[in-house]
Design a protein around this motif. Structure first.
Motif, short mmCIF file in Angstrom:
data_model
loop_
_atom_site.label_atom_id
_atom_site.label_comp_id
_atom_site.label_asym_id
_atom_site.label_seq_id
_atom_site.Cartn_x
_atom_site.Cartn_y
_atom_site.Cartn_z
N PHE A 177 1.45 29.29 -1.52
CA PHE A 177 2.84 28.94 -1.19
C PHE A 177 2.96 28.46 0.25
CE2 PHE A 177 2.97 33.20 0.71
CZ PHE A 177 2.07 33.90 -0.09
N LYS A 178 1.88 27.91 0.77
CA LYS A 178 1.86 27.49 2.18
C LYS A 178 2.66 26.21 2.41
CE LYS A 178 -2.40 24.87 1.52
NZ LYS A 178 -1.94 23.53 1.86
N ASP A 179 2.58 25.26 1.49
CA ASP A 179 3.27 23.98 1.69
C ASP A 179 4.78 24.19 1.65
OD1 ASP A 179 0.81 22.80 1.79
OD2 ASP A 179 0.83 22.14 -0.31
N ARG A 180 5.17 25.14 0.83
CA ARG A 180 6.60 25.43 0.73
C ARG A 180 7.15 25.86 2.09
NH1 ARG A 180 9.31 30.24 -2.90
NH2 ARG A 180 11.43 29.95 -2.14
N VAL A 181 6.40 26.73 2.79
CA VAL A 181 6.84 27.20 4.10
C VAL A 181 7.04 26.01 5.05
CG1 VAL A 181 6.10 28.50 6.13
CG2 VAL A 181 5.74 29.44 3.83
N LEU A 182 6.06 25.09 5.01
CA LEU A 182 6.14 23.94 5.93
C LEU A 182 7.29 23.01 5.56
CD1 LEU A 182 2.32 23.14 6.17
CD2 LEU A 182 3.76 24.04 8.01
N GLY B 114 -1.05 18.33 -9.39
CA GLY B 114 -1.68 18.58 -8.09
C GLY B 114 -2.96 17.78 -7.92
N GLU B 115 -3.56 17.35 -9.03
CA GLU B 115 -4.76 16.51 -8.95
C GLU B 115 -4.29 15.12 -8.56
OE1 GLU B 115 -8.31 14.31 -9.83
OE2 GLU B 115 -6.30 13.87 -10.56
N GLU B 116 -4.89 14.56 -7.51
CA GLU B 116 -4.25 13.38 -6.91
C GLU B 116 -4.09 12.20 -7.87
OE1 GLU B 116 -6.20 11.86 -3.46
OE2 GLU B 116 -8.03 11.34 -4.50
N LYS C 27 0.87 -1.17 0.00
CA LYS C 27 0.00 0.00 0.00
C LYS C 27 0.92 1.22 0.00
CE LYS C 27 -3.48 -2.12 3.00
NZ LYS C 27 -4.08 -1.98 4.34
N TYR C 28 0.38 2.31 -0.51
CA TYR C 28 1.21 3.50 -0.65
C TYR C 28 0.61 4.70 0.08
CZ TYR C 28 3.49 1.02 -4.50
OH TYR C 28 4.17 0.12 -5.27
N ILE C 29 1.49 5.56 0.51
CA ILE C 29 1.04 6.85 1.03
C ILE C 29 1.85 7.94 0.32
CG2 ILE C 29 2.59 7.08 3.04
CD1 ILE C 29 -0.55 7.50 4.29
N VAL C 30 1.16 8.96 -0.13
CA VAL C 30 1.82 9.97 -0.95
C VAL C 30 1.48 11.37 -0.42
CG1 VAL C 30 2.06 10.94 -3.26
CG2 VAL C 30 1.61 8.50 -2.99
N ALA C 31 2.52 12.18 -0.24
CA ALA C 31 2.30 13.57 0.14
C ALA C 31 2.26 14.41 -1.12
CB ALA C 31 3.42 14.05 1.06
N ASN C 32 1.17 15.14 -1.28
CA ASN C 32 1.03 16.01 -2.43
C ASN C 32 1.64 17.37 -2.11
OD1 ASN C 32 0.28 17.59 -4.57
ND2 ASN C 32 -1.87 16.93 -4.59
N GLY C 33 2.85 17.58 -2.60
CA GLY C 33 3.53 18.85 -2.40
C GLY C 33 3.76 19.54 -3.74
N ASP C 34 2.83 19.30 -4.67
CA ASP C 34 3.03 19.86 -6.01
C ASP C 34 2.74 21.36 -6.05
OD1 ASP C 34 3.79 19.16 -8.75
OD2 ASP C 34 1.81 19.95 -9.23
N GLU C 35 1.90 21.80 -5.16
CA GLU C 35 1.59 23.23 -4.94
C GLU C 35 1.88 24.14 -6.13
OE1 GLU C 35 3.46 25.48 -1.58
OE2 GLU C 35 1.37 25.64 -0.97
N MET C 36 1.05 24.01 -7.18
CA MET C 36 1.22 24.91 -8.33
C MET C 36 0.04 25.85 -8.50
SD MET C 36 3.44 23.06 -11.28
CE MET C 36 3.07 24.35 -12.44
#
Lengths: 424, 903
Positions: free
Chosen positions: A91-96, A173-175, A77-86
């Motif tokens: 620009f919130k994910d970038r800060v984190l 960014g679309e999962e 099984k997989y888990i994926v973090a979506n940090g594509d933020e386009m």
């Protein structure tokens, strides 16, 4: 005011190392989680009322609950973090990720434990070079410290983690398009059902969550659901939210605030109000693919339900402000050009409709527009309504346009009548 | 998930219908006969939801008055489903979608090859969109050279993604892809070049508009409504795919797939589609002639019949040589004419024995041979010794579909419907079920094989017999060797695990033991309770049919002639120089003294003939052929040639009339005579309606109602419109007048329905989309297995291959373009023939101090051949592969031992 997600991010812009993260309570949530059953972890996330921070606001615990958990469940099984933020203006994910990558990693490990995932990916926007470097180091540190790999923190649980840097398409960014990209295929979206929880990455059960969503998880487990719920000002969901404001305001930035602060508070208090000489005209509350809100909506609480009631969406919670010195047609044109270019080309309305929309807006903005083109634009907003297209890209693209046609129709007509942009 | 077993009640615009539960709504609506527009959905490739053209309004229940727009191709029809096709919102959406597609589609219908047969035109009209609001420039693309078969015009593309889905996902192609994004999406090759896949021609039919068009048709283009067409059967291999052959101005212009739900479905291979150009060749024989060594004198039909009577039938011992590329009726009439004892099949003993063996196994064995389409339903496959991609291409396409069955079960278990193509493929991840190949060398299907092993022909047979032992062992002992990873153990295990295991073999290696081993494996699976299948590829279109009439073969004829027992020979559609060694053919024809040849193209045999009669090819003839499955199928004359060409049986019938006054009045009478004499062929009578069949009082027109130019096309010769020719042999007329509805399934000359001018109109000829044609799929099976298994198991009598010092066993290699006798005579297909070569294992090359491209001389039976070598390391040492049927290798009888020497 508590700011669990951002409080440890250093002001000098440098990254929080593993040691520093552990020193401020990092990986406590993971250790607690590993003593619980996966089911209990999932239940806690459900009880916390955490809703996805990528834009759609889907309850995270509920999303997880569709993953098959019985003994015959397919693996890996997989888990994926979506940090594509386009999303333009976001620009919130970038800060984190740049400030505290271990918080993301810890959140992912706990989430992976909850669904008993075997492999995890951080899918990062192509342009986030600094973030990529920092994530790579952090993943390495986490492996070294035994938080990743076999027998995590002394438990039976194991997890692999990889960083994947995108090639730079908004579609990623679309999962489901992200999953295709991760498989090395074209970043086209997939039809749902089947949902990724059942048939996701490489056809196996997969959870994709936004970076910010994962950042909430360690705190929920560590401090409990009641504490977490209390962070929010809104009955709409637990926790804090990273809000941002851009545009001609005095202090454009990102802030971690209780979920449900008003649009007025964001713009007038945190962003310091409009720049001198500029008047507020409207705002896109949650990134480029949300409907405009105007002055009458300033007191709307920025949560999923209330923004929806006001006729828009909270989206990513990053506000783009339109002022009186900026041409709304030009702004919408700029957005539609972006969306038209980023269409993957899979479904007809998006592939053909968005470029046509952009061409018409370009004609209007440059004084070559015709009145009947406003009817075409209105038709396009219906033609590309949710459900009519394969994924949410085109309907999202239509949101700023349809609200602009509603609120700024006179401006459109002036362009056409005067054969030029009145702001030029 | 078996669909179609349970019925569901659905409502379409408030009218109730009963439909198969779980199928997608688009398919259901089309089966019900609704005009619902679509592009990306294809009945063989199912739904992906890309084009959004099939939008309908879906209501939750009868109280839901609002509903929401859904794509009907992505929704299942279940009990209580309520949709509206006619809702104004749905109509506006579909029209808007066409408007969007037309933003970039050029308005070049008047000069587009697809015009008049274009799905995009049909859908545009159907959607109601007609007014252009776009004022901007259209996007343009560069087109690519894609080889001799396919023309590329990317500006017309509406991005339905069908081309790449067919080419890559369905047919296993690798050199067509989608590039770029948004409205700049491009479908083509990475760089210009020949499209490699053997099924590329189907793009012409799969593409809903004029992006991929038939380049061979383009060379002699005609508007599609101006074609005269007939239902036909492909003559380019033994599978008998159904085709539509079309003519204009006395030449064949193109071939399309004729849907047959039991044989080829929606597709045909490129040899079948583009291999017809020989029918238009300037080598065609159009006139009877009398020939001497240095002169050729044209004769009228009357004179020819007279001369033949006098010069040939005045002789005592007259023999006939039939042909596997001639129809049953032609072979039969020849046999009638010369008498049972004087009729010889047109193939050497070696090949004849093999085909007879296949017939007896399929008839007296206990395992069923499935139809080509049914091959797709098997879930484990073993191929013994046959390079099906090159000997029976569409069988390879069927195997590729069958290979998907086992992995797909997992997708269905996740409740993914089988029509949800993208989701099924995502779940399957390109995995294939058990497909085992045991061939002499690397073949194209290796890429989907679980395991592929290579061996000498005799060793293939021996391994086959070992597999039978493994099956017995595994089934008998509770703890059989479950762990062994050997090839035979894996094969046996997977065949026994499967629900429907299939064994495929064929005659191509001229090895009886392989055919027997394949039968034994199938028998043993059947004995273990498996629903096993057994498929043999045979050499030619009517190898099976001819062999059913043949008691003696070409070698027998050659022997008789040598002993002086022949005074004259009649050869029907057979170039003996393609069959046997040149010296043997020369001697034979000399020993026969007087030679009459019925033939369609000039060849070496015709140069030796005293009399030549112009025989029609499949395009100018009517007849029945029997495919590898034992399915008898009718093909019809497409047009009436202006010259003397006619079916061979017709010539032979006329000759019989002239010598004995016995005359069959038409084709049906010949069939009647044949089945009277050969009751085992009785079913041939029911292959198609007879010539008296009428729909009401009407014949079935070969021309569409839109056919134009009938008066004008001959006006330069005579302004009076000629009387239309009459077809006494079939219920088809040569004109556009006649029954305009759906004809009986064997007699469909073209697919057309009001509003549906493209091949998509096939939907209207089927009982349900993708199902059988109205009235049942054409063709009648002549061979069914026997319950008693009269054939029994074969004993293994083969010895292991051992190489000889200084000699190589030369076996035939087959090429889809090159190994077939007639298709290679067309220029487009000829472009695709590779240069001749001899393939050897690299180690053998090394030993002989040879490298790729070196020239060698191969010596065998007093023959010499100079040729360049090519390394093929999968080929066992001591064996060499030589292309069959090439100009340089024609008439060579395989396999043979040869000596090789560097030059």
């Amino acid at each position: 005011m508590e700011q669990p997600l951002t409080q440890h991010i250093k002001k000098d812009g440098s990254v929080l190392s593993l040691k520093e993260y552990e020193a401020v309570g990092g990986y406590q949530g993971l250790k607690k989680a590993l003593k619980m059953t996966p089911k209990e972890v999932m239940q806690m996330v459900k009880d916390s009322n955490l809703r996805g921070r990528g834009g759609a606001g889907f309850p995270t615990g509920m999303k997880w609950s569709f993953v098959p958990m019985d003994d015959h469940a397919p693996h890996p099984k997989y888990i994926v973090a979506n940090g594509d933020e386009m999303e333009p203006g976001t620009f919130k994910d970038r800060v984190l990720v740049e400030g505290n990558p271990h918080q993301l990693i810890e959140g992912m490990i706990i989430s992976a434990y909850a669904i008993q995932a075997d492999i995890s990916y951080i899918f990062l926007r192509w342009a986030y070079h600094e973030a990529a470097k920092r994530v790579e180091v952090a993943i390495h540190e986490a492996y070294q410290a035994g938080y990743l790999g076999e027998r995590i923190a002394g438990s039976d649980f194991h997890l692999e983690m990889h960083l994947h840097t995108s090639v730079g398409r908004y579609m990623c960014g679309e999962e489901t398009a992200l999953l295709n990209a991760l498989e090395g295929k074209r970043a086209n979206p997939r039809s749902k059902p089947p949902f990724p929880q059942v048939s996701g990455l490489f056809g196996k059960p997969t959870i994709v969550n936004n970076v910010e969503t994962f950042n909430n998880i360690p705190h929920i487990i560590d401090k409990g659901t009641e504490w977490y719920q209390a962070l929010s000002k809104s009955p709409d969901g637990g926790g804090t939210k990273l809000y941002g404001v851009s545009g001609h305001v005095k202090k454009p930035a990102i802030w971690e605030l209780p979920l449900g602060v008003s649009l007025r508070e964001l713009i007038e208090e945190h962003a310091g109000g409009m720049m001198d000489g500029y008047k507020f005209r409207a705002a896109l509350p949650g990134g480029a693919s949300t409907d405009f809100l105007t002055e009458e909506h300033l007191d709307v609480a920025m949560d999923f339900t209330n923004v929806m009631k006001a006729g828009s969406r909270m989206g990513t919670g990053t506000v783009i402000v339109l002022d009186d010195k900026t041409c709304p047609v030009g702004m919408v044109l700029n957005l539609e050009k972006f969306f038209a270019q980023e269409s993957c080309g899979w479904c007809t309305p998006c592939r053909e409709g968005l470029p046509w929309t952009a061409k018409i807006l370009d004609a209007i903005e440059n004084g070559r527009g015709m009145m009947n083109q406003l009817d075409i634009l209105s038709f396009e907003t219906v033609y590309m309504a949710p459900g009519n297209t394969f994924c949410a890209l085109a309907p999202g693209a239509m949101e700023p346009l349809q609200s602009a046609l509603k609120y700024f129709r006179e401006d459109f007509e002036r362009h056409i009548k005067e054969h030029k942009c009145p702001w030029d | 998930m078996p669909l179609g077993l349970i019925m569901a009640k659905i409502f379409v615009d408030n009218i109730e219908y009963e439909v198969p539960d779980g199928k997608n709504l688009l398919e259901v609506c089309l089966s019900l006969g609704f005009n619902l527009t679509y592009f990306c959905w294809h009945p063989a490739m199912h739904s992906v939801g890309a084009c959004r053209q099939c939008g309908v309004i879906n209501f939750k229940d009868e109280n839901d008055k609002r509903g929401r727009l859904v794509m009907s191709c992505m929704q299942a029809a279940t009990n209580g489903t309520r949709i509206s096709i006619e809702d104004p919102r749905a109509r506006a959406f579909r029209a808007g979608n066409i408007e969007a597609l037309m933003l970039n589609h050029p308005h070049d219908c008047p000069v587009c090859d697809e015009g008049g047969e274009c799905h995009l035109q049909d859908m545009t009209v159907m959607s109601g969109h007609n007014y252009r609001r776009n004022t901007f420039k259209k996007r343009t693309h560069y087109n690519q050279y894609l080889g001799p078969f396919i023309n590329h015009e990317m500006n017309r593309c509406i991005q339905c993604y069908r081309c790449v889905r067919f080419y890559n996902d369905y047919a296993g192609g690798k050199d067509l892809a989608v590039f770029a994004a948004h409205d700049d999406v491009y479908f083509g090759r990475q760089e210009e070049g020949v499209l490699e896949n053997e099924f590329s021609g189907n793009l012409v039919e799969v593409c809903p508009t004029g992006v991929f068009t038939d380049k061979v048709l383009r060379k002699h283009y005609t508007r599609k409504w101006d074609l005269t067409s007939a239902p036909s059967v492909c003559h380019q291999c033994s599978l008998g795919c159904n085709i539509l052959t079309s003519e204009r101005y006395g030449g064949i212009r193109r071939i399309l797939t004729r849907y047959n739900g039991d044989v080829n479905g929606y597709f045909i291979c490129d040899r079948g589609r583009f291999g017809y150009e020989y029918t238009n060749s300037d080598q065609r024989i159009k006139q009877p002639s009398k020939n001497t060594d240095n002169s050729s004198q044209p004769l009228s039909t009357e004179d020819a019949l007279h001369d033949v009577k006098d010069s040939i039938f005045s002789k005592k011992n007259i023999i006939g040589i039939g042909s596997p590329r001639a129809s049953l009726e032609s072979n039969f009439m020849l046999k009638e004419l010369v008498g049972e004892n004087n009729f010889y099949g047109g193939i050497p003993k070696r090949e004849s024995d093999l085909v007879h063996r296949v017939i007896s196994i399929l008839h007296q064995g206990k395992v069923k041979t499935p139809s080509l389409k049914e091959v797709e339903s098997y879930d484990a496959i073993l191929i013994l010794g046959e390079d099906v991609t090159n000997t029976a291409p569409m069988l390879a396409l069927a195997v590729r579909q069958a290979a998907k069955n086992q992995p797909r079960e997992k997708a269905y278990a996740l409740r993914i419907p089988q029509w949800d193509d993208a989701a099924v493929r995502e779940s399957v991840q390109g995995q294939t079920g058990p497909v085992y190949l045991l061939t002499t060398h690397h073949t194209k299907l290796d890429e989907i094989a679980t395991k592929a092993e290579y061996a000498a022909p005799d060793d293939i047979a021996i391994t086959g017999f070992e597999i039978v032992q493994q099956i017995t062992r595994l089934s008998q002992s509770a703890n059989g060797d479950e762990s062994s990873q050997s090839f035979t153990a894996s094969v046996a295990r997977d065949l026994l695990k499967a629900k429907k295991p299939l064994i495929i073999s064929g005659t191509s290696l001229y090895n009886t033991a392989i055919i027997q081993a394949a039968a034994n494996i199938a028998y043993s699976l059947k004995d273990n309770g498996k629903d096993a299948g057994l498929v043999y590829a045979v050499p030619e279109v009517n190898s099976m049919g001819m062999s059913m009439l043949e008691q003696k073969n070409l070698d027998d004829a050659i022997g008789r002639a040598k002993e002086g027992g022949v005074d004259a020979v009649i050869i029907a559609e057979n170039d003996l120089y393609f069959r046997v060694d040149r010296d043997i053919a020369n001697d034979f024809l000399k020993n026969c003294h007087h030679v009459l040849v019925l033939e369609n193209l000039q060849n070496e045999t015709t140069t030796k003939a005293d009399y030549i009669l112009p025989a029609g090819t499949f395009a100018e003839s009517t007849g029945t052929v029997v495919n590898n499955e034992g399915r008898a199928q009718r093909f019809y004359q497409v047009y009436k040639p202006s010259n003397e060409m006619r079916s061979s049986w017709d010539w032979l019938n006329e000759i019989r009339n002239s010598i004995s006054g016995v005359h069959a009045e038409n084709f049906d009478a010949v069939v009647d005579e044949m089945i009277k004499k050969y009751p085992e062929l009785a079913k041939v009578k029911s292959v198609a309606p007879d010539a008296n069949f009428r729909k009401g009082t009407q014949k079935i027109p070969r021309e569409t109602a839109r056919y134009s130019g009938r008066t004008a096309m001959l006006a330069n010769i005579n302004v009076s419109e000629p009387k239309p020719p009459v077809d006494k042999d079939s219920p088809l007329s040569f004109t556009m007048e006649g029954y305009q509805g759906v004809p009986p399934s064997p007699d469909v000359p073209f697919f057309w329905s009001p509003g549906w001018n493209s091949v998509q109109s096939i939907n209207r000829y089927q009982t349900e989309v993708g199902g059988a044609l109205h009235g049942g799929n054409p063709g009648v099976r002549l061979l069914e297995p026997s319950n008693e298994n009269k054939s029994g198991y074969f004993n293994q009598s083969t010895e292991k291959f051992s190489r000889r010092e200084g000699e190589w066993l030369v076996i035939p290699f087959y090429h889809i373009y090159g190994s077939d006798e007639l298709s290679v005579k067309g220029p487009a297909l000829a472009e695709r023939i590779p240069p001749v070569y001899i393939a050897m294992n690299g180690k053998d090359l090394e030993k002989g101090n040879l490298k790729d491209g070196d020239h060698i001389e191969i010596t065998f039976n007093q023959n010499k051949l100079s040729i360049s070598v090519k390394s093929e390391n999968t080929l066992p040492e001591g064996i060499a592969g030589l292309p069959k049927g090439f100009k340089e290798t024609t008439g060579i009888e395989f396999p043979f031992w040869g000596r090789i020497r560097k030059v």
